[in-house]
Design an enzyme around this catalytic site. Structure first.
Site, PDB file in Angstrom:
ATOM      1  N   PHE A 138      26.098  52.331 -61.366  1.00  0.00           N
ATOM      2  CA  PHE A 138      25.560  51.633 -62.532  1.00  0.00           C
ATOM      3  C   PHE A 138      24.288  50.923 -62.112  1.00  0.00           C
ATOM      4  CE2 PHE A 138      24.783  48.220 -65.493  1.00  0.00           C
ATOM      5  CZ  PHE A 138      24.909  48.871 -66.708  1.00  0.00           C
ATOM      6  N   ASP A 223      20.970  48.525 -54.415  1.00  0.00           N
ATOM      7  CA  ASP A 223      21.132  47.708 -55.622  1.00  0.00           C
ATOM      8  C   ASP A 223      22.190  46.644 -55.336  1.00  0.00           C
ATOM      9  OD1 ASP A 223      21.957  46.620 -58.039  1.00  0.00           O
ATOM     10  OD2 ASP A 223      21.851  48.503 -59.146  1.00  0.00           O
ATOM     11  N   LYS A 252      21.298  39.234 -61.844  1.00  0.00           N
ATOM     12  CA  LYS A 252      22.538  38.516 -62.159  1.00  0.00           C
ATOM     13  C   LYS A 252      22.541  37.048 -61.694  1.00  0.00           C
ATOM     14  CE  LYS A 252      25.441  41.967 -63.837  1.00  0.00           C
ATOM     15  NZ  LYS A 252      25.420  43.387 -63.456  1.00  0.00           N
TER      16      LYS A 252
HETATM   17  C1  LIG Z   1      24.549  44.446 -64.048  1.00  0.00           C
HETATM   18  C2  LIG Z   1      23.981  45.446 -63.124  1.00  0.00           C
HETATM   19  C3  LIG Z   1      22.742  46.057 -63.391  1.00  0.00           C
HETATM   20  C4  LIG Z   1      21.966  45.813 -64.654  1.00  0.00           C
HETATM   21  O1  LIG Z   1      21.548  44.492 -64.809  1.00  0.00           O
HETATM   22  P1  LIG Z   1      21.000  43.991 -66.232  1.00  0.00           P
HETATM   23  O2  LIG Z   1      20.515  42.603 -65.950  1.00  0.00           O
HETATM   24  O3  LIG Z   1      22.142  44.040 -67.205  1.00  0.00           O
HETATM   25  O4  LIG Z   1      19.911  44.897 -66.635  1.00  0.00           O
HETATM   26  C5  LIG Z   1      22.254  46.961 -62.450  1.00  0.00           C
HETATM   27  N1  LIG Z   1      22.931  47.234 -61.323  1.00  0.00           N
HETATM   28  C6  LIG Z   1      24.117  46.656 -61.039  1.00  0.00           C
HETATM   29  C7  LIG Z   1      24.812  46.984 -59.754  1.00  0.00           C
HETATM   30  C8  LIG Z   1      24.686  45.759 -61.930  1.00  0.00           C
HETATM   31  O5  LIG Z   1      25.886  45.213 -61.661  1.00  0.00           O
END
Ligand SMILES: *Cc1c(COP(=O)(O)O)cnc(C)c1O
Length: 399
Positions: A138, A223, A252
């Site tokens: 994700f 990420d 986040k």
């Molecule tokens: C939440 C998340 C995203 C996306 O972040 P947003 O601020 O909602 O765009 C991307 N990568 C990971 C691993 C996430 O947990």
């Protein structure tokens, strides 16, 4: 306004893209949330790994209100002290190198994707634009982030996606080795897959992946939007897996609830973002930076990360104890204060029962219940959450 009036208004005037719970929150304090009727909840979701230091953190509130009174915004065509200082703090706390600030996770990954392609193009590697990603990943909801998100159910109806992404099985070194070719510029990976149910890779996977990337001149892009900033017990989860990303993305928890994202790249890679190549009007907003400075300084407090690890063990041990009394819990997993239980069946109903008993948790990936409490959670709150959880589990699954 009553709770049902507020819910009705949301439903009338906002798009239906979120499946919201019928709860209206008006206030938070530490790990606690309060709804419009004055009911108290333990927040073990933390805005999905966002409120790292808990709600209404006094240091964050003070820094934000001071900054709001002085300067809310100027263009990135100028310099601002708090942004300059935060760049230094983020670089020093993570991999070193240089930072690009934006407003969200998907934007941080968007920046990483563009930077990886640009770096490759700058090296004269024509055609080496492909980014390899892992099944179940994700990386966000914009077209770049979504194209990197290897979950077909999230793509449905939105095709065609951005070309240039190739998917490999998560945790499979041989599959990765076969997928990295002359057309690859980067491997983009979450150290622990969050949205897919807190999936921890097999031992040695990330180190082997890094080694492969190094051998072939491919960028390792990690990420850490969910895993980063102390969540797993170290500033980056990468540290515990023994890897050093070429680019790491954060968001986040970065500003404890204010919108802030960052892509951090080593100096050589960062050099590919020259003047005019990329930007974000609000990126590195002074108010968000002021909040984030408190987050970064708190993470550096001696003993803070040790405490996260200790509380993570305490919580995981409590979950394992519950699991030992149950037939329907398949696994307890995670790292630090990023934990989950995998159940035999769906967890949505269980999350609803926890909520009704005053515990906010999240059902993800169908049969997983995920816990992302603030890093400031207390031992007592962990015990209380464990007891609400055990009381909310169905009668049938007990041993
Ligand atoms: C939440 C998340 C995203 C996306 O972040 P947003 O601020 O909602 O765009 C991307 N990568 C990971 C691993 C996430 O947990």
């Amino acid at each position: 306004m009553t709770s049902s009036e507020i819910i009705g208004m949301t439903q009338t005037y906002q798009m239906g893209n979120y499946s919201r719970n019928p709860v209206v929150f008006v206030r938070g304090e530490g790990t606690r949330l309060f709804d419009v009727d004055g009911r108290e909840y333990l927040d073990f979701l933390g805005g999905i790994a966002v409120t790292l230091l808990g709600h209404a953190h006094p240091g964050v509130s003070q820094a934000v209100s001071l900054q709001v009174k002085n300067l809310v915004h100027v263009s990135n065509l100028f310099h601002v002290p708090v942004q300059a200082e935060l760049g230094r703090l983020v670089s020093a706390a993570t991999t070193g190198g240089k930072v690009f600030f934006c407003n969200s996770g998907t934007e941080a990954n968007e920046a990483a994707i563009k930077l990886a392609r640009k770096w490759s193009a700058d090296r004269g590697k024509t055609g080496a634009h492909e980014i390899v990603v892992a099944e179940g990943s994700f990386h966000g909801r914009t077209y770049g982030g979504l194209s990197a998100t290897a979950q077909p159910r999230l793509h449905k109806g939105f095709e065609p996606l951005l070309p240039g992404f190739r998917t490999v099985a998560f945790g499979d070194v041989a599959a990765l080795e076969a997928a990295l070719t002359d057309t690859t510029c980067a491997f983009l990976i979450e150290p622990i897959q969050g949205e897919s149910g807190v999936r921890v890779p097999p031992p040695g996977y990330l180190a082997a992946a890094e080694q492969l990337c190094r051998e072939r001149g491919i960028l390792m892009v990690v990420d850490e939007i969910q895993t980063g900033l102390g969540r797993t017990g170290s500033i980056l989860a990468s540290e515990q897996f023994g890897i050093i990303p070429d680019i790491v993305t954060l968001a986040k928890g970065l500003a404890n609830g204010l919108p802030l994202g960052a892509a951090v790249a080593n100096d050589e890679v960062a050099a590919s973002f020259g003047p005019g190549t990329h930007g974000a009007t609000f990126g590195g907003n002074p108010v968000c930076c002021a909040a984030s400075r408190v987050v970064l300084e708190t993470l550096r407090t001696p003993g803070f990360l040790e405490e996260v690890r200790r509380k993570g063990h305490l919580f995981a041990e409590g979950l394992r104890k519950i699991a030992s009394r149950r037939e329907d819990i398949r696994e307890v997993r995670g790292m630090g204060l990023m934990l989950a239980i995998e159940m035999d069946g769906e967890t949505r109903e269980l999350a609803n029962r926890c909520l009704a008993s005053g515990l906010v948790v999240n059902s993800t990936a169908g049969n997983v219940l995920r816990f992302l409490p603030p890093l400031t959670v207390t031992d007592g709150e962990i015990q209380q959450a464990l007891s609400i959880l055990e009381g909310s589990l169905p009668e049938g699954g007990r041993k």
